[in-house]
Design an enzyme around this catalytic site. Structure first.
Site, PDB file in Angstrom:
ATOM      1  CG  ASP A  35      -2.063   0.973   1.083  1.00 41.76           C
ATOM      2  OD1 ASP A  35      -3.212   0.511   0.979  1.00 41.76           O
ATOM      3  OD2 ASP A  35      -1.827   2.201   1.069  1.00 41.76           O
ATOM      4  CB  ILE A  36       0.738   4.300  -2.092  1.00 37.94           C
ATOM      5  CG1 ILE A  36       1.798   5.231  -2.616  1.00 37.94           C
ATOM      6  CG2 ILE A  36      -0.548   5.033  -1.796  1.00 37.94           C
ATOM      7  CD1 ILE A  36       1.497   5.795  -3.995  1.00 37.94           C
ATOM      8  CG  ASN A  97     -12.583  -0.896   3.517  1.00 39.58           C
ATOM      9  OD1 ASN A  97     -13.097  -1.227   4.566  1.00 39.58           O
ATOM     10  ND2 ASN A  97     -11.380  -0.356   3.446  1.00 39.58           N
ATOM     11  CD  GLU A 105      -8.200   5.968  -1.528  1.00 36.02           C
ATOM     12  OE1 GLU A 105      -8.058   5.752  -0.305  1.00 36.02           O
ATOM     13  OE2 GLU A 105      -7.250   6.259  -2.266  1.00 36.02           O
ATOM     14  CB  VAL A 106      -9.210   1.714  -5.182  1.00 38.93           C
ATOM     15  CG1 VAL A 106      -8.881   1.239  -6.596  1.00 38.93           C
ATOM     16  CG2 VAL A 106      -8.209   2.757  -4.705  1.00 38.93           C
ATOM     17  CG  HIS A 110      -8.633  -3.192  -2.599  1.00 40.45           C
ATOM     18  ND1 HIS A 110      -9.545  -2.481  -3.341  1.00 40.45           N
ATOM     19  CD2 HIS A 110      -8.481  -2.515  -1.432  1.00 40.45           C
ATOM     20  CE1 HIS A 110      -9.922  -1.399  -2.672  1.00 40.45           C
ATOM     21  NE2 HIS A 110      -9.306  -1.400  -1.498  1.00 40.45           N
ATOM     22  CG  HIS A 112      -6.775  -2.874   3.013  1.00 41.98           C
ATOM     23  ND1 HIS A 112      -6.100  -1.687   2.874  1.00 41.98           N
ATOM     24  CD2 HIS A 112      -7.983  -2.696   2.414  1.00 41.98           C
ATOM     25  CE1 HIS A 112      -6.876  -0.821   2.226  1.00 41.98           C
ATOM     26  NE2 HIS A 112      -8.011  -1.398   1.940  1.00 41.98           N
TER      27      HIS A 112
HETATM   28  P1  5GP Z   1      -9.894   1.214   0.157  1.00 42.24           P
HETATM   29  O1  5GP Z   1     -10.283   2.397   0.987  1.00 42.24           O
HETATM   30  O2  5GP Z   1     -10.435   1.312  -1.253  1.00 42.24           O
HETATM   31  O3  5GP Z   1     -10.206  -0.090   0.824  1.00 42.24           O
HETATM   32  O4  5GP Z   1      -8.313   1.242   0.080  1.00 42.24           O
HETATM   33  C1  5GP Z   1      -7.592   1.725  -1.002  1.00 42.24           C
HETATM   34  C2  5GP Z   1      -6.121   1.659  -0.638  1.00 42.24           C
HETATM   35  O5  5GP Z   1      -5.379   1.877  -1.822  1.00 42.24           O
HETATM   36  C3  5GP Z   1      -5.673   2.716   0.392  1.00 42.24           C
HETATM   37  O6  5GP Z   1      -5.108   2.069   1.521  1.00 42.24           O
HETATM   38  C4  5GP Z   1      -4.647   3.545  -0.380  1.00 42.24           C
HETATM   39  O7  5GP Z   1      -3.552   3.945   0.414  1.00 42.24           O
HETATM   40  C5  5GP Z   1      -4.224   2.601  -1.491  1.00 42.24           C
HETATM   41  N1  5GP Z   1      -3.805   3.262  -2.711  1.00 42.24           N
HETATM   42  C6  5GP Z   1      -4.443   4.267  -3.372  1.00 42.24           C
HETATM   43  N2  5GP Z   1      -3.780   4.607  -4.487  1.00 42.24           N
HETATM   44  C7  5GP Z   1      -2.691   3.785  -4.557  1.00 42.24           C
HETATM   45  C8  5GP Z   1      -1.628   3.640  -5.482  1.00 42.24           C
HETATM   46  O8  5GP Z   1      -1.525   4.324  -6.493  1.00 42.24           O
HETATM   47  N3  5GP Z   1      -0.705   2.665  -5.211  1.00 42.24           N
HETATM   48  C9  5GP Z   1      -0.782   1.880  -4.106  1.00 42.24           C
HETATM   49  N4  5GP Z   1       0.162   0.963  -3.934  1.00 42.24           N
HETATM   50  N5  5GP Z   1      -1.783   1.973  -3.205  1.00 42.24           N
HETATM   51  C10 5GP Z   1      -2.724   2.926  -3.429  1.00 42.24           C
END
Ligand code: 5GP
Length: 126
Positions: A35-36, A97, A105-106, A110, A112
């Site tokens: 994760d970034i 999520n 968010e994405v 996925h 975590h």
């Molecule tokens: P969500 O809230 O969708 O479950 O989590 C999305 C995750 O993607 C977040 O923890 C965020 O830090 C990670 N993320 C967002 N953009 C990028 C990216 O460009 N590269 C990587 N490696 N992680 C990302």
């Protein structure tokens, strides 16, 4: 379950090689990368290569081979990162999520995988 997949999401771009990633594991049907913005010493995201929005979409529509590959990839990541209690390590948490309430968010499915420190309670007290 009428999910519409947006192929301009950031993980779709990672899968197409348009954005770099720090790969931890790649299998036939799955990709895992750091994760970034890590929330723990180990914070790996594992995604299927197929176009699924979230957990129930993946569970309902992915082929068995994709689901088995994905689940086995999560276990392999825990082994590679030395966080599996089965190997005597301190343990991990898997979070997926889905949608607005979970603040996804994405919009590419996925999980975590978090570990390497005490992770506290499951949810903050509301
Ligand atoms: P969500 O809230 O969708 O479950 O989590 C999305 C995750 O993607 C977040 O923890 C965020 O830090 C990670 N993320 C967002 N953009 C990028 C990216 O460009 N590269 C990587 N490696 N992680 C990302």
């Amino acid at each position: 379950m009428p999910y519409t997949y947006d192929d301009q999401n950031i993980f779709a771009k990672i899968l197409r090689g348009e954005i770099p990633n720090d790969t931890v594991l790649e299998t036939e049907h799955s990709l895992a990368f750091n994760d970034i913005v890590p929330q723990a010493p180990v914070h790996v995201l594992v995604i299927p290569k197929g176009a699924y929005v979230c957990h129930d979409h993946f569970a309902a529509e992915a082929r068995s081979e994709e689901i088995v590959d994905f689940m086995r990839a999560t276990a392999e990541i825990c082994r590679l990162k030395d966080i599996s209690p089965g190997d005597g390590h301190s343990g991990f948490r898997v979070i997926g999520n889905a949608g607005e309430a979970a603040m996804q968010e994405v919009p590419h499915y996925h999980l975590h995988i978090l570990g390497g420190r005490l992770l506290g309670g499951l949810l903050p007290v509301a």
